[in-house]
Design an enzyme around this catalytic site. Structure first.
Site, PDB file in Angstrom:
ATOM      1  CG  ASP A 218      -2.062   1.055   1.056  1.00 61.80           C
ATOM      2  OD1 ASP A 218      -1.505   2.398   0.585  1.00 61.80           O
ATOM      3  OD2 ASP A 218      -3.041   0.432   0.731  1.00 61.80           O
ATOM      4  NE  ARG A 279     -17.315  -2.633  -5.846  1.00 60.01           N
ATOM      5  CZ  ARG A 279     -17.085  -2.982  -4.137  1.00 60.01           C
ATOM      6  NH1 ARG A 279     -17.115  -4.404  -4.024  1.00 60.01           N
ATOM      7  NH2 ARG A 279     -18.674  -2.322  -3.760  1.00 60.01           N
ATOM      8  CD  GLU A 307     -20.966  -7.948  -8.592  1.00 59.91           C
ATOM      9  OE1 GLU A 307     -20.948  -8.286  -7.320  1.00 59.91           O
ATOM     10  OE2 GLU A 307     -19.664  -8.490  -9.117  1.00 59.91           O
ATOM     11  CG  HIS A 326     -19.973  -8.609  -4.112  1.00 56.78           C
ATOM     12  ND1 HIS A 326     -20.449  -7.789  -5.363  1.00 56.78           N
ATOM     13  CD2 HIS A 326     -19.906  -8.689  -3.206  1.00 56.78           C
ATOM     14  CE1 HIS A 326     -20.073  -7.033  -4.768  1.00 56.78           C
ATOM     15  NE2 HIS A 326     -19.849  -7.503  -3.899  1.00 56.78           N
TER      16      HIS A 326
END
Length: 368
Positions: A218, A279, A307, A326
């Site tokens: 990160d 995602r 999706e 999901h």
């Protein structure tokens, strides 16, 4: 899953702002200090009954002037138009329409939006920030089950569950599993976390008691903070090459599209597992399909592009791929935690206290 890197431009940020993974309910204000703001539920019409359990509904209607029978998913509906005239607080969730200039013009008293779900990007517009509307989200509450799902599949991935399941199903008898899977297990395996988001931080926290090597990429987390999280900070290429499991927890931004591209997937070790509960756009899915079809990599995917995959996608049937629709986030009874979080924030608002989990305009472009 060195020295501190130079801070990249804000749009390249991988992490979400850190937040506390749990929150204490706001103290109930004394009766003399209470007021009951006109409040409107805005979400999918059939969601409210599943989201809000009876105890929380009773609390909401005590705190606010709220009609539980009125659940709005279309702000042009005549009932919604009438209600908006006096609405001070909107309690929103999935399915809330965008709060744009036209809607706000019909809601002159609106002062706050309390979102009983995760991201607010679908309905909080620039017009809301210009109006100075206060916004809060239960994203912290939705992060908890995502992290739990992620940690469960990481531990099972290192146990080589998918491959052993298929092998056992085919053999249907005694076999020397120790000899066949000498590298299985979690002891001193390496897990790479991509993104110190709310979920990424919670995943690291839950993994710390296990005998694992934890890596973190990160660019907005300095080495000291990474070590405080229990991880060694590394560049993304090193994380991909060194990890037995790579778990993705970065927000969906233009800068993070295909963050795990064909080149980085090729860096991953043979037999490594890629976990994505963030995602689908963060992965080059075509490149991933090529890798898992050969059997070189394994994958656990709770999100995809699109999706809902077409029925002929090979990802449904590959034995080294676990794909779920999901559901890592709040599901079933876990929805009630988010409604409870919304009630806590409403209690703070009615007591004149600041929100415990505010969403800030200056952070919206780099958060999930």
């Amino acid at each position: 899953m060195t020295s501190a890197p130079a801070a990249p431009a804000p749009e390249n940020r991988v992490s979400n702002p850190p937040t506390t993974p749990t929150a204490q309910p706001a103290p109930a204000p004394p009766a003399s200090a209470r007021r009951r703001p006109r409040t409107l539920l805005a979400m999918h019409a059939d969601l409210a009954a599943r989201l809000i359990d009876p105890a929380t509904l009773d609390r909401l209607t005590t705190l606010a002037d709220l009609d539980p029978a009125l659940v709005v998913d279309d702000f042009t509906d005549p009932r919604a138009v009438e209600a908006l005239r006096e609405t001070e607080v909107i309690v929103s969730s999935w399915g809330c329409p965008p709060l744009d200039e036209d809607v706000l013009a019909r809601a002159p008293a609106l002062r706050a939006v309390i979102h009983a779900a995760g991201s607010v990007k679908h309905h909080i517009t620039d017009a809301c920030w210009r109006r100075g509307i206060q916004v809060t989200s239960a994203a912290w509450a939705n992060a908890l089950p995502v992290a739990e799902y992620t940690v469960a599949v990481i531990l099972l991935a290192n146990k080589e569950l998918l491959r052993i399941r298929e092998d056992y199903r085919a053999r249907r008898g005694a076999y020397d599993w120790q000899a066949a899977y000498p590298h299985a297990g979690n002891y001193r395996r390496t897990v790479g976390v991509v993104g110190a988001s709310r979920i990424g931080r919670r995943v690291l926290e839950l993994l710390r008691p296990h005998d694992l090597r934890l890596l973190l990429h990160d660019p907005y987390v300095d080495p000291r903070e990474a070590r405080d999280l229990g991880a060694r900070p590394v560049e993304l290429d090193e994380l991909c090459a060194a990890s037995d499991v790579v778990s993705v927890h970065a927000p969906e931004l233009p800068a993070t599209r295909h963050l795990l591209d064909r080149r980085r997937l090729a860096l991953m070790r043979d037999g490594a597992t890629l976990v994505n509960t963030s995602r689908g756009s963060l992965l080059d899915q075509d490149a991933l399909v090529a890798e898992v079809t050969t059997g070189r990599l394994n994958a656990v995917l709770d999100v995809t592009v699109p999706e809902v995959l077409p029925s002929d996608s090979p990802l449904y049937d590959l034995p080294n791929v676990l794909i779920t629709p999901h559901i890592a986030g709040s599901l079933g009874g876990e929805l009630h935690r988010m409604a409870g979080a919304a009630a806590d924030e409403l209690a703070r608002y009615t007591a004149g206290l600041p929100f415990a989990h505010p969403v800030l305009a200056e952070e919206i472009d780099r958060s999930a």
